[in-house]
Design an enzyme around this catalytic site. Structure first.
Site, PDB file in Angstrom:
ATOM      1  N   ALA A  65       1.103  -1.381  -0.519  1.00 47.10           N
ATOM      2  CA  ALA A  65      -0.067  -0.555  -0.136  1.00 47.10           C
ATOM      3  C   ALA A  65       0.899   1.337   0.012  1.00 47.10           C
ATOM      4  O   ALA A  65       2.143   1.369   0.376  1.00 47.10           O
ATOM      5  CB  ALA A  65      -0.818  -0.092   0.785  1.00 47.10           C
ATOM      6  N   GLY A 109      -0.258  -4.990   0.578  1.00 44.24           N
ATOM      7  CA  GLY A 109      -1.702  -5.299  -0.002  1.00 44.24           C
ATOM      8  C   GLY A 109      -1.379  -6.026  -1.261  1.00 44.24           C
ATOM      9  O   GLY A 109      -2.949  -6.427  -1.758  1.00 44.24           O
ATOM     10  N   GLU A 112      -2.464  -9.314  -0.925  1.00 44.03           N
ATOM     11  CA  GLU A 112      -3.450  -9.500  -0.900  1.00 44.03           C
ATOM     12  C   GLU A 112      -4.163  -9.505  -1.611  1.00 44.03           C
ATOM     13  O   GLU A 112      -5.082 -10.154  -2.124  1.00 44.03           O
ATOM     14  CB  GLU A 112      -4.256  -8.425   0.345  1.00 44.03           C
ATOM     15  CG  GLU A 112      -3.473  -8.407   1.823  1.00 44.03           C
ATOM     16  CD  GLU A 112      -3.441  -7.712   2.485  1.00 44.03           C
ATOM     17  OE1 GLU A 112      -4.185  -7.864   3.958  1.00 44.03           O
ATOM     18  OE2 GLU A 112      -3.320  -6.254   2.860  1.00 44.03           O
ATOM     19  N   GLU A 132       3.652  -5.707   6.836  1.00 40.89           N
ATOM     20  CA  GLU A 132       2.912  -4.983   7.270  1.00 40.89           C
ATOM     21  C   GLU A 132       3.879  -4.468   8.782  1.00 40.89           C
ATOM     22  O   GLU A 132       4.092  -3.525   9.770  1.00 40.89           O
ATOM     23  CB  GLU A 132       1.751  -4.477   7.788  1.00 40.89           C
ATOM     24  CG  GLU A 132       0.687  -4.493   6.422  1.00 40.89           C
ATOM     25  CD  GLU A 132       0.507  -5.565   5.485  1.00 40.89           C
ATOM     26  OE1 GLU A 132       0.092  -6.181   4.868  1.00 40.89           O
ATOM     27  OE2 GLU A 132       1.896  -6.725   5.883  1.00 40.89           O
TER      28      GLU A 132
END
Length: 258
Positions: A65, A109, A112, A132
């Site tokens: 992200a 992300g 994911e 993360e």
């Protein structure tokens, strides 16, 4: 439609979405998620599109992200906006098959996002991870949930607690990716596979996708009953009649998507 963070195009009956933020290694930002959802909506509504491929660059599918976008936000900011809901999950609600063609980094992300797709074709240079924890947070797009379902608790726990990356070969052994493809042939193979799916009966493909997904969402007994009822329902379609007639007559079926 012109986009700033993705490139959308078609090849025959295949819709292709390429994440396109090269300077940020395709880091995922709010505007990218919005554009991705819009492109998926367009491909979903297009009756000529039978399958979708999502990819990035040779260097990065998506390296996570956009931290610079997230860093200033407070708890109340992300809670009130329900940050990461809606648009980012659009892939998982897509009824048409979505294939992730992953090369390079698929981290945070990005990992994911790939896991939201129906299956992953990985280039031999692919790297998956949920780092993360190194930023003082945890996955927020389903990483702790989908990764655990794909690779098991022990490996998912290690990756989420340490941020360790998993290479393509380990990802294939663990069941995260369908198979490995040489980097220079990744997109050709992804489009080929998507094209093969797109030739089949669209409603029957959707039914098959729903049935496989049900295995992750319910008990075995309920899943088998769901599958059986969907199987029964295929006998009400013209495509089932055509497919079986073509087999008996030793010819190629001509599906009408009815």
């Amino acid at each position: 439609m012109a986009y700033s963070n993705i490139v959308a195009e078609t090849k025959g009956a295949v819709g292709i979405i390429r994440l396109d933020r090269p300077k940020a290694l395709n880091a995922l930002c709010a505007e990218l998620f919005k554009e991705l959802a819009e492109a998926l909506d367009i491909f979903e509504a297009d009756e000529d599109i039978g399958a979708i491929v999502i990819t990035g660059s040779d260097r990065a599918f998506a390296a996570g992200a956009d931290i610079l976008e997230m860093q200033p936000q407070t708890y109340m900011d992300v809670y009130k906006s329900d940050f990461l809901s809606g648009g980012p999950e659009r892939i998982s609600t897509c009824r048409k098959p979505v294939i992730a063609a992953v090369a390079g980094y698929a981290l945070g992300g990005g990992c994911e996002l790939a896991m939201m797709c129906d299956f992953i074709l990985a280039a031999d240079n692919a790297q998956f991870g949920q780092p993360e924890i190194k930023l003082g947070t945890i996955p927020g797009l389903g990483g702790t949930q989908r990764l655990t379902r794909f690779v098991g608790k022990s490996k998912a726990m290690e990756m989420c607690l340490t941020g360790r990356m998993m290479g393509a070969e380990e990802a294939e052994r663990a069941g995260l990716v369908s198979r490995i493809v040489p980097l220079d042939g990744l997109m050709d193979e992804a489009v080929k596979v998507a094209g093969e799916i797109a030739k089949l009966s669209k409603p029957i493909v959707m039914m098959a996708k729903e049935s496989v997904n049900k295995a992750y969402e319910t008990t075995l007994r309920e899943g088998i009953m769901f599958e059986r009822r969907i199987f029964h329902s295929t006998f009400s379609t013209e495509d089932q009649k055509e497919g079986m007639s073509a087999f008996a007559e030793k010819r190629t079926p001509e599906f009408k998507n009815r």
